[in-house]
Design a protein around this motif. Structure first.
Motif, PDB file in Angstrom:
ATOM      1  N   ILE A 110      45.010  52.720  37.312  1.00 42.47           N
ATOM      2  CA  ILE A 110      45.445  51.398  37.791  1.00 42.47           C
ATOM      3  C   ILE A 110      44.242  50.592  38.271  1.00 42.47           C
ATOM      4  N   THR A 111      43.370  51.228  39.055  1.00 44.29           N
ATOM      5  CA  THR A 111      42.226  50.502  39.619  1.00 44.29           C
ATOM      6  C   THR A 111      41.296  49.985  38.532  1.00 44.29           C
ATOM      7  N   VAL A 112      40.888  50.893  37.631  1.00 44.14           N
ATOM      8  CA  VAL A 112      39.920  50.488  36.599  1.00 44.14           C
ATOM      9  C   VAL A 112      40.572  49.526  35.604  1.00 44.14           C
ATOM     10  N   ILE A 159      24.559  55.584  36.991  1.00 40.43           N
ATOM     11  CA  ILE A 159      25.144  56.097  38.238  1.00 40.43           C
ATOM     12  C   ILE A 159      26.055  57.281  37.938  1.00 40.43           C
ATOM     13  N   GLY A 160      26.866  57.152  36.880  1.00 38.48           N
ATOM     14  CA  GLY A 160      27.776  58.232  36.536  1.00 38.48           C
ATOM     15  C   GLY A 160      27.034  59.490  36.143  1.00 38.48           C
ATOM     16  N   GLY A 178      33.961  55.142  40.973  1.00 41.78           N
ATOM     17  CA  GLY A 178      33.155  54.167  41.697  1.00 41.78           C
ATOM     18  C   GLY A 178      32.086  53.542  40.817  1.00 41.78           C
ATOM     19  N   ALA A 179      31.464  54.342  39.945  1.00 45.38           N
ATOM     20  CA  ALA A 179      30.422  53.806  39.063  1.00 45.38           C
ATOM     21  C   ALA A 179      31.009  52.810  38.071  1.00 45.38           C
ATOM     22  N   VAL A 180      32.189  53.138  37.503  1.00 40.98           N
ATOM     23  CA  VAL A 180      32.821  52.221  36.550  1.00 40.98           C
ATOM     24  C   VAL A 180      33.213  50.923  37.253  1.00 40.98           C
ATOM     25  N   ILE A 194      31.857  47.107  36.386  1.00 43.55           N
ATOM     26  CA  ILE A 194      32.713  45.944  36.105  1.00 43.55           C
ATOM     27  C   ILE A 194      32.393  44.816  37.076  1.00 43.55           C
ATOM     28  N   GLY A 195      32.191  45.172  38.363  1.00 45.29           N
ATOM     29  CA  GLY A 195      31.853  44.146  39.344  1.00 45.29           C
ATOM     30  C   GLY A 195      30.517  43.494  39.049  1.00 45.29           C
ATOM     31  N   LEU A 196      29.548  44.303  38.585  1.00 43.42           N
ATOM     32  CA  LEU A 196      28.229  43.740  38.237  1.00 43.42           C
ATOM     33  C   LEU A 196      28.358  42.783  37.065  1.00 43.42           C
TER      34      LEU A 196
END
Lengths: 169, 69
Positions: free
Chosen positions: A16-18, A106-107, B12-14, B18-20
């Motif tokens: 849902i978030t992504v 980051i991932g 969090g990275a994804v 998306i925010g970037l």
């Protein structure tokens, strides 16, 4: 977090978030983008609940899904209708490339690092501990922050005061 | 199969990516603001995940230190 309910909750909330974050990027109308953003904020609040951060989840709902989204909605509604499209600028492709590279890096770092995992207990409440720390050990920074917020509020009122009010005095 | 720290960090990275993208590519400033808020959310999510899963270094120091309260 081993039981099936928690695992299912995590995956549903993550999707849902992504997904709604992607809808923010894809929406052509800014109002639709804000609605998708609120759904994304609520998904993050649910993820906080699965992390047993109950106070953080309630704060997320109040601050982000409540205050920040209302602020953004006001900014949209109070601007002229012409500014309501959510179009991409000429930086679209470089931004997409950079965002993919940053998220991938980051991932990859998160997956490759050998984290020092602690043995964690069950679902414990954190709100009372946070309240005790704020009003007992960290009371001075807490009070400084509240005075700072008060000063910012008074400053905002003074800055937007119309000129005629000062003339009348 | 269980949900570990890495799952939260990847989410969090994804979200940060998306925010970037939103903050860099949107022409309207409100869109840029939404991207910045989304990056804040991603950072907060990783902080909460670290606090939940990773052994606290400060707590170990405090346990070792005899004279601090």
């Amino acid at each position: 977090m081993e039981d099936a309910g928690s695992i299912a909750a995590f995956w549903v909330l993550a999707v849902i978030t992504v997904g709604s974050a992607l809808m923010v990027a894809a929406a052509r109308n800014l109002i639709h983008a804000v609605v998708a953003l609120i759904v994304s904020f609520l998904g993050v609040a649910g993820l906080y609940v699965t992390l047993s951060a109950d106070f953080l989840a309630v704060t997320q709902v109040l601050i982000y899904a409540g205050a920040v989204s209302v602020l953004i909605l006001f900014a949209i509604v109070l601007t002229p209708t012409a500014a309501r499209d959510n179009a991409d600028s000429f930086l679209r492709l470089p931004a997409l490339l950079l965002a993919v590279v940053v998220a991938f890096t980051i991932g990859l770092a998160a997956l490759e690092t050998d984290w020092r995992i602690a043995d964690r207990g069950g679902f414990e409440e954190t709100a009372s501990a946070i309240g005790e720390a704020l009003l007992d050990k960290y009371v001075l920074p807490f009070e400084i922050a509240s005075v700072l917020l008060l000063a910012a509020m008074i400053g905002a009122i003074v800055l937007v005061r119309p000129e005629s009010a000062s003339v009348e005095e | 199969m269980s949900v570990d720290l890495e799952h939260y960090l990847v989410v969090g990275a994804v979200l940060f990516g998306i925010g970037l993208y939103l903050a860099l590519a949107k022409r309207n400033f409100v869109g840029v603001l939404m991207g910045i808020e989304m990056m804040f959310n991603a950072a907060n999510l990783t902080f909460a995940a670290f606090s939940r899963f990773v052994e606290s270094e400060m707590r170990r120091w405090r346990d070792r230190c005899s004279w601090c309260s």
